[in-house]
Design a protein around this motif. Structure first.
Motif, PDB file in Angstrom:
ATOM      1  N   GLY A 125      30.343  49.175  39.362  1.00 46.98           N
ATOM      2  CA  GLY A 125      31.498  48.306  39.125  1.00 46.98           C
ATOM      3  C   GLY A 125      32.689  48.657  39.990  1.00 46.98           C
ATOM      4  O   GLY A 125      33.745  48.029  39.887  1.00 46.98           O
ATOM      5  N   ARG A 126      32.540  49.651  40.854  1.00 48.78           N
ATOM      6  CA  ARG A 126      33.642  50.058  41.727  1.00 48.78           C
ATOM      7  C   ARG A 126      33.969  48.973  42.735  1.00 48.78           C
ATOM      8  O   ARG A 126      33.088  48.394  43.360  1.00 48.78           O
ATOM      9  CB  ARG A 126      33.272  51.353  42.460  1.00 48.78           C
ATOM     10  CG  ARG A 126      34.417  51.890  43.296  1.00 48.78           C
ATOM     11  CD  ARG A 126      34.089  53.242  43.872  1.00 48.78           C
ATOM     12  NE  ARG A 126      35.279  53.748  44.531  1.00 48.78           N
ATOM     13  CZ  ARG A 126      35.263  54.675  45.439  1.00 48.78           C
ATOM     14  NH1 ARG A 126      34.120  55.247  45.783  1.00 48.78           N
ATOM     15  NH2 ARG A 126      36.373  55.091  46.009  1.00 48.78           N
ATOM     16  N   VAL A 127      35.262  48.691  42.871  1.00 46.56           N
ATOM     17  CA  VAL A 127      35.729  47.671  43.814  1.00 46.56           C
ATOM     18  C   VAL A 127      36.686  48.329  44.795  1.00 46.56           C
ATOM     19  O   VAL A 127      37.635  49.010  44.388  1.00 46.56           O
ATOM     20  CB  VAL A 127      36.461  46.522  43.066  1.00 46.56           C
ATOM     21  CG1 VAL A 127      36.994  45.508  44.068  1.00 46.56           C
ATOM     22  CG2 VAL A 127      35.533  45.861  42.068  1.00 46.56           C
ATOM     23  N   LEU A 128      36.438  48.121  46.075  1.00 46.07           N
ATOM     24  CA  LEU A 128      37.353  48.602  47.120  1.00 46.07           C
ATOM     25  C   LEU A 128      37.768  47.401  47.942  1.00 46.07           C
ATOM     26  O   LEU A 128      36.948  46.553  48.289  1.00 46.07           O
ATOM     27  CB  LEU A 128      36.675  49.635  48.017  1.00 46.07           C
ATOM     28  CG  LEU A 128      36.389  50.991  47.360  1.00 46.07           C
ATOM     29  CD1 LEU A 128      35.541  51.857  48.270  1.00 46.07           C
ATOM     30  CD2 LEU A 128      37.689  51.708  47.016  1.00 46.07           C
ATOM     31  N   ASN A 129      39.059  47.300  48.229  1.00 39.22           N
ATOM     32  CA  ASN A 129      39.531  46.195  49.050  1.00 39.22           C
ATOM     33  C   ASN A 129      40.338  46.716  50.219  1.00 39.22           C
ATOM     34  O   ASN A 129      40.587  47.909  50.341  1.00 39.22           O
ATOM     35  CB  ASN A 129      40.304  45.174  48.219  1.00 39.22           C
ATOM     36  CG  ASN A 129      41.497  45.785  47.534  1.00 39.22           C
ATOM     37  OD1 ASN A 129      42.296  46.448  48.154  1.00 39.22           O
ATOM     38  ND2 ASN A 129      41.614  45.563  46.237  1.00 39.22           N
ATOM     39  N   THR A 130      40.746  45.793  51.085  1.00 43.79           N
ATOM     40  CA  THR A 130      41.465  46.167  52.302  1.00 43.79           C
ATOM     41  C   THR A 130      42.906  45.699  52.275  1.00 43.79           C
ATOM     42  O   THR A 130      43.556  45.659  53.303  1.00 43.79           O
ATOM     43  CB  THR A 130      40.760  45.590  53.536  1.00 43.79           C
ATOM     44  OG1 THR A 130      40.693  44.163  53.417  1.00 43.79           O
ATOM     45  CG2 THR A 130      39.371  46.156  53.690  1.00 43.79           C
ATOM     46  N   LYS A 131      43.412  45.365  51.086  1.00 43.35           N
ATOM     47  CA  LYS A 131      44.792  44.906  50.984  1.00 43.35           C
ATOM     48  C   LYS A 131      45.485  45.585  49.835  1.00 43.35           C
ATOM     49  O   LYS A 131      44.930  45.989  48.877  1.00 43.35           O
ATOM     50  CB  LYS A 131      44.859  43.402  50.792  1.00 43.35           C
ATOM     51  CG  LYS A 131      44.301  42.674  52.003  1.00 43.35           C
ATOM     52  CD  LYS A 131      44.418  41.191  51.817  1.00 43.35           C
ATOM     53  CE  LYS A 131      43.858  40.528  53.062  1.00 43.35           C
ATOM     54  NZ  LYS A 131      43.904  39.145  53.076  1.00 43.35           N
TER      55      LYS A 131
END
Length: 131
Positions: A125-131
């Motif tokens: 469920g880990r979420v990584l974003n670029t913003k």
């Protein structure tokens, strides 16, 4: 006083040349106009590799194939590792074999690549974003 002026001109020239040399990479940096940010797209697949390199880290993902088709390798460009660290990423964020869902802005050319927006690891469920 005249000696100071004799030194000032060569030092000024050296400083100007130094700034031009250091500024060259910034001028050579491409824009993100090649990506269509108006069409965010998602794929699910398996990480092939994660390159933690400057100027942009890159995530390589084999998209889950449609029945009877071969998996296709996609290339997702991110921002710099320094920026990614501020968003919680590390060089070990993704390992080969990790299942992921990738949201991205596709290339306008239609090639299998894009500007990465967000990655979700369904198993954790880990979420990584670029913003």
């Amino acid at each position: 006083m005249i000696q100071h002026l004799r030194l000032a001109a060569p030092l000024g020239l050296a400083a100007t040349l130094g700034l031009a040399i250091l500024g060259g990479p910034a001028l050579a940096h491409h824009s993100f106009a090649m990506f269509d940010s108006s069409r965010p797209t998602k794929i699910t697949g398996t990480v092939q590799k994660f390159d933690w390199t400057n100027p942009h880290a890159t995530l390589w993902v084999y998209a889950d194939p449609k029945p009877g088709a071969a998996a296709e390798l996609w290339n997702f460009e991110t921002t710099s590792p320094g920026n990614l660290m501020r968003f919680g990423w590390t060089k070990r964020s993704f390992q080969a074999g990790d299942k992921v869902q990738v949201e991205f802005a596709p290339l306008r050319s239609g090639e299998r690549a894009g500007q990465l927006i967000e990655v979700t690891a369904p198993a954790t469920g880990r979420v990584l974003n670029t913003k």
